[in-house]
Design a protein around this motif. Structure first.
Motif, PDB file in Angstrom:
ATOM      1  N   VAL A  15      23.430  28.599   7.326  1.00 40.75           N
ATOM      2  CA  VAL A  15      22.486  27.812   8.127  1.00 40.75           C
ATOM      3  C   VAL A  15      21.247  28.651   8.383  1.00 40.75           C
ATOM      4  O   VAL A  15      21.324  29.737   8.955  1.00 40.75           O
ATOM      5  CB  VAL A  15      23.115  27.385   9.472  1.00 40.75           C
ATOM      6  CG1 VAL A  15      22.115  26.541  10.271  1.00 40.75           C
ATOM      7  CG2 VAL A  15      24.406  26.620   9.246  1.00 40.75           C
ATOM      8  N   VAL A  61      20.758  23.660   5.787  1.00 41.86           N
ATOM      9  CA  VAL A  61      22.126  24.039   5.448  1.00 41.86           C
ATOM     10  C   VAL A  61      22.265  24.162   3.936  1.00 41.86           C
ATOM     11  O   VAL A  61      21.896  23.242   3.194  1.00 41.86           O
ATOM     12  CB  VAL A  61      23.143  23.022   5.997  1.00 41.86           C
ATOM     13  CG1 VAL A  61      24.558  23.401   5.565  1.00 41.86           C
ATOM     14  CG2 VAL A  61      23.058  22.943   7.520  1.00 41.86           C
ATOM     15  N   ALA A 107      17.202  23.416  10.839  1.00 35.60           N
ATOM     16  CA  ALA A 107      18.554  23.919  10.588  1.00 35.60           C
ATOM     17  C   ALA A 107      18.981  23.616   9.150  1.00 35.60           C
ATOM     18  O   ALA A 107      19.957  22.901   8.903  1.00 35.60           O
ATOM     19  CB  ALA A 107      19.540  23.338  11.590  1.00 35.60           C
TER      20      ALA A 107
END
Length: 396
Positions: free
Chosen positions: A158, A166, A164
């Motif tokens: 992350v 991923v 964020a």
């Protein structure tokens, strides 16, 4: 006249003292004001002022009295578990699990949504997550404004930042803006981290690693990951990617791994790898019952798995010299019930006894749902930094 910089410095110092006191109460309470002075090093006047503020705000409540040496009984204080709530989400290989906790980390409500190997598309996962938030709030009767935030544990790496991002190869996720997708459906503060690390933080705070300064917490599910604890804190590395134990190579040119490499630890000891080596094909949603049946009926693959796990753990011992190794994750806990002693023996057999004392290897104490609890601790950790009120703005 006090300058703006000086005012900010005094405010920051007060906030730091408040956070120090709150952490002492959260992890060491109930405690008296006298106890808090000893635990934090703060003066009696500072502790008295700060605790008065926290009592007024209902962040802290009284929890009885204890006799003192010759004086009046001392009032015990503790963090009010109902001051606010945290939602923890485990985005796993087989399901999305959403749980609502009070500040005492008592689960108030939970909801699960099955995932299948071909259905890990981010939009579906986010829909399950958002539906789960609505469900746990409705079932518990907790209003959204009392929720301090949502923590999410996901597979892969992350990237820090508001989106964020991923990177989860096993899900086929490459720079998925997971945070942005979730924030589009909720105004609650959001915190996203790797699922193995959220499990590790839960075990560090409340489970098998509580009070341990140097440890490795190994997550075994469909895949494998770990949390490295150094000097009481989680070690993340320069790119926040430390702990990808599953992709350490244990056999040159060995079994193919879902990451695209060959010979990865995960390809041998993750649930998917174990079942495949035993000749069992199972969708991700069917891996738990399939592994349970394999453990019940027995297979030569299991003895080999214990040996390989021991080999991997011995590498961790040589690299990090931990006080303790904890095995968790749904598959790790299932394997540990039957194979813990062979795993310990294999670890010892592959470790330099002259340089490293025997390392205790234990199972996680928090069960298969530790990822969701650990995700909720991301919210609580932010709360402890400043005891922000429920409904605060989302944090990157």
């Amino acid at each position: 006249m006090m300058s703006r910089t000086e005012r900010r410095t005094v405010r920051d110092l007060r906030r730091g003292h408040r956070a120090m006191l709150l952490r002492a109460l959260y992890f060491g309470g109930p405690a008296s004001r006298h106890d808090l002075c000893a635990a934090t090093g703060l003066s009696a006047g500072t502790v008295s002022t700060l605790t008065a503020d926290l009592l007024d705000e209902d962040v802290v409540i009284e929890a009885g009295q204890v006799d003192s040496d010759g004086g009046r009984p001392r009032v015990l204080l503790r963090v009010n578990p109902d001051h606010g709530y945290a939602i923890g989400v485990d985005v796993g290989e087989t399901q999305v699990r959403v749980e609502l906790f009070d500040l005492g980390m008592t689960e108030r409500s939970g909801a699960s949504y099955a995932l299948h190997s071909a259905r890990h598309d981010p939009e579906l996962v986010v829909r399950h997550l958002l539906e789960g938030i609505d469900t746990v709030l409705a079932d518990s009767g907790v209003p959204a404004e009392r929720v301090l935030g949502v923590g999410v544990g996901v597979p892969g790496v992350v990237e820090a930042g508001p989106d964020a991002l991923v990177h989860a190869t096993t899900f086929g996720w490459h720079a998925v803006p997971f945070g942005a997708l979730v924030r589009a459906g909720t105004s609650l503060p959001l915190f996203v981290d790797n699922g193995a690390k959220t499990m590790g933080q839960a075990e560090l705070w409340f489970g098998s690693c509580r009070g341990v300064s140097d440890a490795v917490i190994v997550f075994i599910g469909s895949g494998v990951g770990c949390t490295i604890v150094a000097d009481g804190a989680i070690y993340r590395g320069s790119a926040r990617a430390a702990g990808e134990l599953g992709h350490l190579k244990i056999a040159a040119g060995g079994r193919p791994c879902r990451c695209g490499g060959r010979g990865c630890f995960e390809a041998y000891v993750g649930a998917e790898g174990i079942l495949d080596r035993a000749g069992i094909t199972a969708d991700s949603a069917d891996q738990r019952p399939a592994l349970a049946r394999l453990l019940e009926t027995g297979s030569p693959v299991l003895a080999d798995t214990a040996s390989l796990i021991g080999l991997g753990l011995s590498n961790l011992v040589h690299l990090f010299d931990p006080e303790r190794i904890v095995i968790g994750g749904w598959a790790g806990l299932m394997l540990g019930e039957s194979l813990l002693e062979p795993i310990r023996a294999a670890t010892a057999a592959n470790t330099m006894a002259t340089s490293f004392p025997p390392v205790p290897i234990v199972l996680g104490a928090l069960g298969a749902d530790a990822v969701a609890m650990g995700a909720a601790t991301l919210v609580v950790e932010e709360f402890l930094r400043g005891a922000q009120p429920a409904g605060a703005q989302a944090t990157a």
